[in-house]
Write a protein that holds these residues in place. Structure first.
Motif, PDB file in Angstrom:
ATOM      1  N   THR A 146       0.810  -1.213   0.000  1.00  0.00           N
ATOM      2  CA  THR A 146       0.000   0.000   0.000  1.00  0.00           C
ATOM      3  C   THR A 146       0.846   1.267   0.000  1.00  0.00           C
ATOM      4  O   THR A 146       0.641   2.177  -0.812  1.00  0.00           O
ATOM      5  N   TRP A 147       1.825   1.352   0.913  1.00  0.00           N
ATOM      6  CA  TRP A 147       2.465   2.625   1.197  1.00  0.00           C
ATOM      7  C   TRP A 147       3.805   2.851   0.510  1.00  0.00           C
ATOM      8  O   TRP A 147       4.223   4.006   0.368  1.00  0.00           O
ATOM      9  N   ASN A 148       4.491   1.812   0.068  1.00  0.00           N
ATOM     10  CA  ASN A 148       5.753   2.050  -0.632  1.00  0.00           C
ATOM     11  C   ASN A 148       5.552   2.801  -1.950  1.00  0.00           C
ATOM     12  O   ASN A 148       6.219   3.817  -2.202  1.00  0.00           O
ATOM     13  N   PRO A 149       4.649   2.352  -2.830  1.00  0.00           N
ATOM     14  CA  PRO A 149       4.456   3.106  -4.073  1.00  0.00           C
ATOM     15  C   PRO A 149       3.903   4.505  -3.825  1.00  0.00           C
ATOM     16  O   PRO A 149       4.252   5.462  -4.526  1.00  0.00           O
ATOM     17  N   TRP A 150       3.033   4.634  -2.816  1.00  0.00           N
ATOM     18  CA  TRP A 150       2.464   5.936  -2.465  1.00  0.00           C
ATOM     19  C   TRP A 150       3.560   6.905  -2.035  1.00  0.00           C
ATOM     20  O   TRP A 150       3.604   8.061  -2.462  1.00  0.00           O
ATOM     21  N   ALA A 151       4.467   6.447  -1.169  1.00  0.00           N
ATOM     22  CA  ALA A 151       5.524   7.311  -0.657  1.00  0.00           C
ATOM     23  C   ALA A 151       6.503   7.711  -1.761  1.00  0.00           C
ATOM     24  O   ALA A 151       6.960   8.860  -1.814  1.00  0.00           O
ATOM     25  N   LEU A 152       6.815   6.774  -2.636  1.00  0.00           N
ATOM     26  CA  LEU A 152       7.728   7.092  -3.740  1.00  0.00           C
ATOM     27  C   LEU A 152       7.124   8.183  -4.628  1.00  0.00           C
ATOM     28  O   LEU A 152       7.809   9.151  -4.999  1.00  0.00           O
ATOM     29  N   GLU A 153       5.857   8.043  -4.939  1.00  0.00           N
ATOM     30  CA  GLU A 153       5.187   9.053  -5.762  1.00  0.00           C
ATOM     31  C   GLU A 153       5.180  10.407  -5.059  1.00  0.00           C
ATOM     32  O   GLU A 153       5.405  11.452  -5.685  1.00  0.00           O
ATOM     33  N   LEU A 154       4.950  10.408  -3.753  1.00  0.00           N
ATOM     34  CA  LEU A 154       4.928  11.664  -2.992  1.00  0.00           C
ATOM     35  C   LEU A 154       6.297  12.338  -2.983  1.00  0.00           C
ATOM     36  O   LEU A 154       6.405  13.557  -3.184  1.00  0.00           O
ATOM     37  N   ILE A 155       7.338  11.563  -2.750  1.00  0.00           N
ATOM     38  CA  ILE A 155       8.703  12.119  -2.730  1.00  0.00           C
ATOM     39  C   ILE A 155       9.043  12.731  -4.082  1.00  0.00           C
ATOM     40  O   ILE A 155       9.604  13.836  -4.159  1.00  0.00           O
ATOM     41  N   LEU A 156       8.709  12.052  -5.156  1.00  0.00           N
ATOM     42  CA  LEU A 156       9.003  12.575  -6.486  1.00  0.00           C
ATOM     43  C   LEU A 156       8.203  13.837  -6.767  1.00  0.00           C
ATOM     44  O   LEU A 156       8.706  14.780  -7.402  1.00  0.00           O
ATOM     45  N   GLU A 157       6.972  13.879  -6.272  1.00  0.00           N
ATOM     46  CA  GLU A 157       6.148  15.075  -6.463  1.00  0.00           C
ATOM     47  C   GLU A 157       6.716  16.260  -5.682  1.00  0.00           C
ATOM     48  O   GLU A 157       6.826  17.374  -6.213  1.00  0.00           O
ATOM     49  N   LEU A 158       7.085  16.030  -4.425  1.00  0.00           N
ATOM     50  CA  LEU A 158       7.594  17.113  -3.588  1.00  0.00           C
ATOM     51  C   LEU A 158       8.954  17.620  -4.071  1.00  0.00           C
ATOM     52  O   LEU A 158       9.278  18.795  -3.921  1.00  0.00           O
ATOM     53  N   SER A 159       9.750  16.735  -4.664  1.00  0.00           N
ATOM     54  CA  SER A 159      11.090  17.130  -5.104  1.00  0.00           C
ATOM     55  C   SER A 159      11.082  17.825  -6.465  1.00  0.00           C
ATOM     56  O   SER A 159      12.073  18.457  -6.846  1.00  0.00           O
ATOM     57  N   GLU A 160       9.988  17.716  -7.215  1.00  0.00           N
ATOM     58  CA  GLU A 160       9.819  18.423  -8.494  1.00  0.00           C
ATOM     59  C   GLU A 160      11.007  18.233  -9.434  1.00  0.00           C
ATOM     60  O   GLU A 160      11.501  19.178 -10.045  1.00  0.00           O
TER      61      GLU A 160
ATOM     62  N   ARG B 193      16.789  15.724  -8.038  1.00  0.00           N
ATOM     63  CA  ARG B 193      17.221  14.427  -7.504  1.00  0.00           C
ATOM     64  C   ARG B 193      17.845  14.558  -6.119  1.00  0.00           C
ATOM     65  O   ARG B 193      17.604  13.734  -5.244  1.00  0.00           O
ATOM     66  N   ALA B 194      18.617  15.599  -5.908  1.00  0.00           N
ATOM     67  CA  ALA B 194      19.257  15.782  -4.604  1.00  0.00           C
ATOM     68  C   ALA B 194      18.204  16.006  -3.511  1.00  0.00           C
ATOM     69  O   ALA B 194      18.317  15.477  -2.399  1.00  0.00           O
ATOM     70  N   LEU B 195      17.167  16.774  -3.839  1.00  0.00           N
ATOM     71  CA  LEU B 195      16.099  17.001  -2.873  1.00  0.00           C
ATOM     72  C   LEU B 195      15.326  15.714  -2.611  1.00  0.00           C
ATOM     73  O   LEU B 195      14.964  15.419  -1.471  1.00  0.00           O
ATOM     74  N   ALA B 196      15.096  14.935  -3.668  1.00  0.00           N
ATOM     75  CA  ALA B 196      14.411  13.651  -3.493  1.00  0.00           C
ATOM     76  C   ALA B 196      15.193  12.756  -2.537  1.00  0.00           C
ATOM     77  O   ALA B 196      14.613  12.079  -1.676  1.00  0.00           O
ATOM     78  N   GLU B 197      16.507  12.763  -2.672  1.00  0.00           N
ATOM     79  CA  GLU B 197      17.334  11.941  -1.780  1.00  0.00           C
ATOM     80  C   GLU B 197      17.272  12.443  -0.344  1.00  0.00           C
ATOM     81  O   GLU B 197      17.238  11.642   0.601  1.00  0.00           O
ATOM     82  N   ARG B 198      17.208  13.764  -0.153  1.00  0.00           N
ATOM     83  CA  ARG B 198      17.103  14.303   1.198  1.00  0.00           C
ATOM     84  C   ARG B 198      15.738  13.981   1.815  1.00  0.00           C
ATOM     85  O   ARG B 198      15.639  13.659   3.006  1.00  0.00           O
ATOM     86  N   LEU B 199      14.696  14.066   1.020  1.00  0.00           N
ATOM     87  CA  LEU B 199      13.360  13.712   1.503  1.00  0.00           C
ATOM     88  C   LEU B 199      13.302  12.228   1.881  1.00  0.00           C
ATOM     89  O   LEU B 199      12.740  11.852   2.919  1.00  0.00           O
TER      90      LEU B 199
ATOM     91  N   ASP C 110      13.459   7.925   5.983  1.00  0.00           N
ATOM     92  CA  ASP C 110      14.085   6.602   6.076  1.00  0.00           C
ATOM     93  C   ASP C 110      13.497   5.677   5.009  1.00  0.00           C
ATOM     94  O   ASP C 110      13.076   4.553   5.282  1.00  0.00           O
ATOM     95  N   PHE C 111      13.489   6.193   3.790  1.00  0.00           N
ATOM     96  CA  PHE C 111      12.923   5.515   2.623  1.00  0.00           C
ATOM     97  C   PHE C 111      14.052   5.254   1.640  1.00  0.00           C
ATOM     98  O   PHE C 111      14.858   6.133   1.359  1.00  0.00           O
ATOM     99  N   ASP C 112      14.113   4.043   1.108  1.00  0.00           N
ATOM    100  CA  ASP C 112      15.173   3.657   0.179  1.00  0.00           C
ATOM    101  C   ASP C 112      14.698   3.891  -1.254  1.00  0.00           C
ATOM    102  O   ASP C 112      13.859   3.145  -1.773  1.00  0.00           O
ATOM    103  N   LEU C 113      15.233   4.928  -1.873  1.00  0.00           N
ATOM    104  CA  LEU C 113      14.816   5.237  -3.243  1.00  0.00           C
ATOM    105  C   LEU C 113      15.178   4.123  -4.214  1.00  0.00           C
ATOM    106  O   LEU C 113      14.450   3.866  -5.177  1.00  0.00           O
ATOM    107  N   ALA C 114      16.291   3.457  -3.985  1.00  0.00           N
ATOM    108  CA  ALA C 114      16.738   2.413  -4.911  1.00  0.00           C
ATOM    109  C   ALA C 114      15.758   1.250  -4.966  1.00  0.00           C
ATOM    110  O   ALA C 114      15.434   0.737  -6.041  1.00  0.00           O
TER     111      ALA C 114
END
Length: 235
Positions: free
Chosen positions: A20-34, A37-43, A48-52
């Motif tokens: 439920t929440w892994n795909p949701w969180a990934l989409e949110l991080i990408l949206e917030l980072s616009e 990539r560096a901001l996405a990694e900081r978010l 404590d989310f693994d982008l890889a």
């Protein structure tokens, strides 16, 4: 087994956390980072989310934390976004999350109610989001009690929201089972004097939970069998 009520956690219990929440969180991080990539990694690091891998690490405080706590962590790397604004955004996005239950919930809950059990839900998410999720899953009317961190009873691991369920339904806490996927859930259940049932549909593994649980089940679909098991036969 003399159980009169069950209070469930939501994420990782009624709904599989990773699915439920892994795909949701990934989409949110990408949206917030616009696209930054560096901001996405900081978010991701703040959450404590693994982008890889596209998933929360088991150590993430967001897994069992409140919506406010998640907003505060994201705001720490988004200085231009007020915490209140992020909290509202998270709540709105969460209400639309793609829910993935581990089993068909309606027949399971109907069976428990047919056995005379009172059913409650306590989540560290907000109550409006919890109600939206239960309604989207077509099971809101199966619950006698729904509470979030903002319902006035506190948040887990405090026992107070669980005890509020027992009091509201006229149940002895010792005859209520708390069912959850995290140590927050189980610690709250123990502190309330309830039976504690761990399920493995969250991010924690068996060894993380066994010290706090009366029983560890693969998922909530095994509840009926557990309820029918004499206490002396429990492992």
């Amino acid at each position: 087994m003399r159980i009169d009520g069950i209070i469930f956690d939501k994420d990782g219990t009624l709904f599989d956390f990773g699915a439920t929440w892994n795909p949701w969180a990934l989409e949110l991080i990408l949206e917030l980072s616009e696209g930054d990539r560096a901001l996405a990694e900081r978010l991701a690091e703040a959450a404590d989310f693994d982008l890889a891998s596209g998933g929360f690490r088991p150590t993430s405080p967001i897994i069992a934390g409140t919506n406010r706590e998640a907003a505060e962590r994201l705001a720490s790397v988004l200085p231009g976004r007020p915490v209140d604004e992020l909290e509202e955004l998270l709540a709105a996005k969460a209400a639309q999350a793609p829910l993935k239950p581990p089993v068909d919930l309606a027949p399971l809950l109907d069976g428990l109610r047919a056995d005379g059990l009172h059913l409650g839900l306590m989540t560290n998410d907000s109550e409006p989001t919890a109600r939206a999720h239960l309604d989207a899953a077509g099971i809101l009317d199966r619950f006698d009690y729904v509470a979030g961190f903002d319902s006035g009873h506190g948040a887990k691991p405090a026992p107070t929201p669980l005890l509020a369920f027992a009091q509201q339904q006229g149940l002895a806490p010792a005859r209520v089972a708390m069912v959850g996927d995290s140590t927050h859930d189980l610690i709250a259940g123990r502190a309330a004097g309830m039976r504690t049932v761990a399920v493995l549909t969250g991010m924690a593994v068996h060894d993380d939970l066994t010290a706090f649980a009366d029983v560890v089940l693969p998922h909530i679909g095994h509840l009926a069998d557990w309820l029918a098991t004499p206490e002396d036969d429990e492992l």
